[in-house]
Design an enzyme around this catalytic site. Structure first.
Site, PDB file in Angstrom:
ATOM      1  CB  CYS A   2      40.555  43.000  52.048  1.00 43.44           C
ATOM      2  SG  CYS A   2      39.930  42.174  53.501  1.00 43.44           S
ATOM      3  NE  ARG A  28      41.457  41.681  46.227  1.00 41.74           N
ATOM      4  CZ  ARG A  28      42.229  40.697  45.794  1.00 41.74           C
ATOM      5  NH1 ARG A  28      42.198  40.346  44.535  1.00 41.74           N
ATOM      6  NH2 ARG A  28      43.030  40.068  46.614  1.00 41.74           N
ATOM      7  CD1 TRP A  75      34.009  38.487  51.873  1.00 45.13           C
ATOM      8  CD2 TRP A  75      35.497  37.382  53.133  1.00 45.13           C
ATOM      9  NE1 TRP A  75      33.533  37.218  52.080  1.00 45.13           N
ATOM     10  CE2 TRP A  75      34.405  36.518  52.853  1.00 45.13           C
ATOM     11  CE3 TRP A  75      36.534  36.899  53.916  1.00 45.13           C
ATOM     12  CZ2 TRP A  75      34.350  35.209  53.314  1.00 45.13           C
ATOM     13  CZ3 TRP A  75      36.476  35.597  54.380  1.00 45.13           C
ATOM     14  CH2 TRP A  75      35.384  34.767  54.065  1.00 45.13           C
ATOM     15  CG  ASN A 101      44.130  41.078  50.782  1.00 41.77           C
ATOM     16  OD1 ASN A 101      43.362  40.345  51.381  1.00 41.77           O
ATOM     17  ND2 ASN A 101      44.568  40.814  49.555  1.00 41.77           N
ATOM     18  N   GLY A 102      44.792  40.082  54.059  1.00 39.82           N
ATOM     19  CA  GLY A 102      45.448  38.850  54.481  1.00 39.82           C
ATOM     20  C   GLY A 102      45.162  38.577  55.947  1.00 39.82           C
ATOM     21  CD  GLU A 478      30.645  25.312  38.392  1.00 38.45           C
ATOM     22  OE1 GLU A 478      31.063  24.828  39.446  1.00 38.45           O
ATOM     23  OE2 GLU A 478      30.693  26.527  38.134  1.00 38.45           O
ATOM     24  CE  LYS A 482      29.084  29.318  39.622  1.00 44.91           C
ATOM     25  NZ  LYS A 482      30.371  28.765  39.275  1.00 44.91           N
ATOM     26  CD  GLU A 485      28.886  30.483  43.357  1.00 47.77           C
ATOM     27  OE1 GLU A 485      29.729  30.958  44.124  1.00 47.77           O
ATOM     28  OE2 GLU A 485      29.189  29.941  42.289  1.00 47.77           O
ATOM     29  CG  HIS A 501      21.985   3.902  45.970  1.00 49.68           C
ATOM     30  ND1 HIS A 501      21.785   2.559  46.216  1.00 49.68           N
ATOM     31  CD2 HIS A 501      22.348   4.008  44.673  1.00 49.68           C
ATOM     32  CE1 HIS A 501      22.053   1.873  45.107  1.00 49.68           C
ATOM     33  NE2 HIS A 501      22.392   2.733  44.155  1.00 49.68           N
ATOM     34  CE  LYS A 601      36.217  35.956  40.304  1.00 43.37           C
ATOM     35  NZ  LYS A 601      35.188  35.035  39.783  1.00 43.37           N
TER      36      LYS A 601
HETATM   37  C1  F6R Z   1      32.183  29.459  42.647  1.00 41.40           C
HETATM   38  C2  F6R Z   1      33.535  29.932  42.850  1.00 41.40           C
HETATM   39  C3  F6R Z   1      34.359  29.269  43.893  1.00 41.40           C
HETATM   40  C4  F6R Z   1      35.812  29.160  43.412  1.00 41.40           C
HETATM   41  C5  F6R Z   1      36.707  28.653  44.549  1.00 41.40           C
HETATM   42  C6  F6R Z   1      38.136  28.481  44.104  1.00 41.40           C
HETATM   43  O1  F6R Z   1      31.557  30.170  41.630  1.00 41.40           O
HETATM   44  O2  F6R Z   1      33.973  30.842  42.215  1.00 41.40           O
HETATM   45  O3  F6R Z   1      33.869  28.010  44.230  1.00 41.40           O
HETATM   46  O4  F6R Z   1      35.870  28.304  42.321  1.00 41.40           O
HETATM   47  O5  F6R Z   1      36.657  29.564  45.619  1.00 41.40           O
HETATM   48  O6  F6R Z   1      38.667  29.667  43.622  1.00 41.40           O
HETATM   49  P1  F6R Z   1      39.947  29.693  42.721  1.00 41.40           P
HETATM   50  O7  F6R Z   1      39.611  29.085  41.422  1.00 41.40           O
HETATM   51  O8  F6R Z   1      40.294  31.148  42.609  1.00 41.40           O
HETATM   52  O9  F6R Z   1      40.996  28.917  43.439  1.00 41.40           O
END
Ligand code: F6R
Length: 606
Positions: A2, A28, A75, A101-102, A478, A482, A485, A501, A601
């Protein structure tokens, strides 16, 4: 997960400032939000579920009176995202408000004990207990300050909390494992979960560390260590991020802006103090085991770099998804282990848990993160700063490039100092790393249009495969992440050799298969995999290099990059096209790429 913000000003009202700051923290978490202010001995509160703009339209968040206040953007972790569970939370008297937050892990027992004393709870959150704990202490004749101090001693878990009281002209902040920084300007004092929220008001900040409490007032800022109540002397630092760095700068979305910032991100990552890279290399040399630990996109960077360690130094660098580390590898960790932990936020709970466990077993930790003052930075033995600047889009883009760059630099440096890379190879790879930023700078505008054309092909589909071999299996994973998500299309990334396979059973007429194909030996092998898919009607989309002529010939659409970088560095130049394909697909499907549903994030819960 948050965002919290608090401020006290010496002229004007705080509500509009908190509102603006919450907008800047919305990345966040964005399922509910609220603001509480203090005015003439009364507490004023507005909060609701939904995004900040929706709440503002309904409630007019700027109209709360007063020069002291706190705000929160949420969040959800405990309790559904609704009005009752939105922060700030208040006590029974309606005089105390807190933003948290937490996660307060022991909230159930605390809640039961408070309820037995007659406290009435309005939400299903873990956070609300903190407001009632303060109330309870005040009832027992403690000052506001002591009440917060004592309340902290009762809770366990992760928290950054800002608290206000209707009869007080201060904000009290406490912190453990969740971020909180203090800002100071001529017009007031602030606390915030992250730097972008402070930038419109100040660039002067003071860090708050775990176990500390800050008492913010216009007269002074006092920091105490809660355990022994000792006063902490800490100097302010100046943040050199410009406002523009945390804003969209003319792009329609943060994600697009951040994709375009990647050439600079590469150059900035390479600005790292080389002595740190040498020390990190030495730690690895002195170890018997090397793990690369991270989650999500950061894990993909780890996977890629494990190939470089293996190719240049014959080292088995084991990439591991952080949430699996304890079960799969922790038993192998001892004093002769090095863990490279990679996290753009430096806050990811699973990564931190793995690191703490490894540390407890005696491992040396090399932390790679983008956030100064983050927990990962603090608990690492050596901390490599990605220096990518703020990344606001929820999907990691430029920070992935920074991770790839920094980790490649480390693996190349290690190989030069202790592995197989001769002086010539070392110099060539180093200059290629710098060259990668030039290559991307040159092609970005052109491939942006090509990515749009590819997005038109995949936007109407329900499934997409991303395939490659060798180090670019990480790129395939990756690319798929992308797309998933931000566009909500199901995508799978896997080594191209695996199709037969199992996964090839899904392929039918028009099924999009995106091949990431560097030139050379790998392209020859991938060609066979392309033909297998093509024979079953797949739509072949390739991301490749200019001289992969055969690959281009058999592809329905391709993005071709002019470069002769060594294959181990190609994940860096293949990433932006994959990000742009995901971005344009999300736009075509009318999704907000900056705020994908259900995601935040920084993931501060296990
Ligand atoms: C995808 C993304 C997430 C982060 C993951 C780890 O676009 O951003 O998969 O890579 O949540 O986050 P960090 O790097 O902050 O530990």
């Amino acid at each position: 997960m948050c965002g919290i913000f608090g401020c006290i000003v010496n002229e004007g009202e705080v509500a509009p400032l908190i509102h603006l700051a919450l907008k800047r923290l919305e990345y966040r978490g964005y399922d509910s939000a609220g603001i509480a202010t203090v005015y003439k001995g009364l507490l004023f509160l507005k909060k609701d579920s939904g995004r900040i703009d929706e709440i503002h339209e309904k409630l007019d968040l700027n109209s709360l009176p007063g020069m002291i206040g706190i705000g929160h953007t949420r969040w959800a972790t405990h309790g559904a995202p609704n009005m009752e569970n939105a922060h700030p939370h208040t006590d029974c008297t309606g005089k105390i408000a807190i933003a948290h937050n937490g996660i307060i892990e022991n909230y159930i027992e605390i809640k039961k004990s408070l309820e037995s004393k007659g406290h009435i709870f309005k939400s299903r959150t873990d956070s609300e207990v903190f407001a009632h704990l303060i109330e309870d202490n005040i009832k027992n004749n403690m000052s506001f300050e002591d009440s917060v101090k004592q309340a902290v001693k009762l809770i366990s878990g992760s928290y950054a909390i800002a608290a206000i009281h209707a009869d007080e002209d201060k904000i009290l902040c406490v912190k453990n494992e969740s971020p909180l920084i203090i800002g100071i300007s001529d017009n007031g004092v602030f606390c915030a979960s992250d730097i972008p929220a402070l930038l419109p008001y100040t660039n002067r900040v003071i860090e708050l560390f775990d176990g500390e409490m800050a008492i913010l007032s216009l007269r002074n800022i006092k920091i105490i260590r809660i355990k022994d109540e000792s006063i902490v002397q800490r100097y302010e630092t100046i943040i050199d991020w410009s406002m523009d760095m945390a804003e969209k700068g003319g792009f329609p979305h943060f994600m697009l802006k951040e994709i375009y910032e990647q050439p600079r991100a590469i150059r900035d990552a390479l600005r790292i103090d080389k002595r740190l890279i040498n020390i990190a290399s030495m730690l690895i040399e002195n170890s018997d085991r090397l793990f690369l630990v991270a989650c999500g996109t950061s894990y993909h960077a780890c996977l890629a770099i494990s190939y470089i360690f293996s190719e240049l130094s014959l080292i088995n660098a084991i990439p591991c998804i952080a949430s699996e580390f304890l079960k799969s590898y922790a038993q192998l960790v001892d004093e002769s282990t090095v863990v490279i932990a990679v996290s753009q936020s430096g806050e990811t709970r699973d990564t931190l848990t793995a690191v703490k466990n490894a540390k407890m077993r005696g491992a040396q930790i090399i932390g790679v993160t983008n956030v100064i003052g983050s927990e990962l930075a603090r608990i690492s033995d050596i901390y490599l700063n990605m220096q990518a600047g703020p990344e606001i889009g929820v999907a990691a883009t430029k920070t992935y490039i920074s991770q790839l760059t920094l980790l490649s630099l480390l693996a190349i440096n290690f190989s030069h100092n202790y592995g197989l890379a001769s002086e010539n190879i070392y110099r060539r790879l180093l200059s290629e790393l710098y060259e990668a930023s030039v290559i991307i700078e040159k092609y970005l505008r052109r491939i942006d249009n090509e990515a749009k054309r590819i997005a038109q092909v995949i936007a109407p589909r329900e499934n997409v495969f991303y395939l490659s071999r060798g180090i670019n299996v990480a790129s395939a994973l990756e690319g798929a992440l992308k797309l998933k998500e931000i566009s909500y299309i199901h995508a799978e990334g896997y080594p191209a050799g695996e199709s037969k396979h199992g996964p090839i059973a899904l392929v039918e007429e028009g099924f999009p298969c995106i091949f990431i194909t560097p030139t050379g030996e790998t392209s020859v092998k991938i060609l066979g995999n392309i033909m297998e898919m093509k024979a079953r009607g797949a739509k072949i989309i390739s991301i490749t290099q200019d001289d992969a002529h055969e690959v281009k010939e058999v592809s329905d659409i391709f993005i071709s990059i002019e470069s002769n970088l060594s294959e181990i560095l190609t994940p860096i130049i293949f990433s932006p096209p994959l990000q742009l394909i995901a971005y344009h697909t999300a736009i075509l499907r009318l999704k907000d790429p900056d705020k994908p549903r259900n995601l935040a994030k920084s993931v501060t819960v296990p």
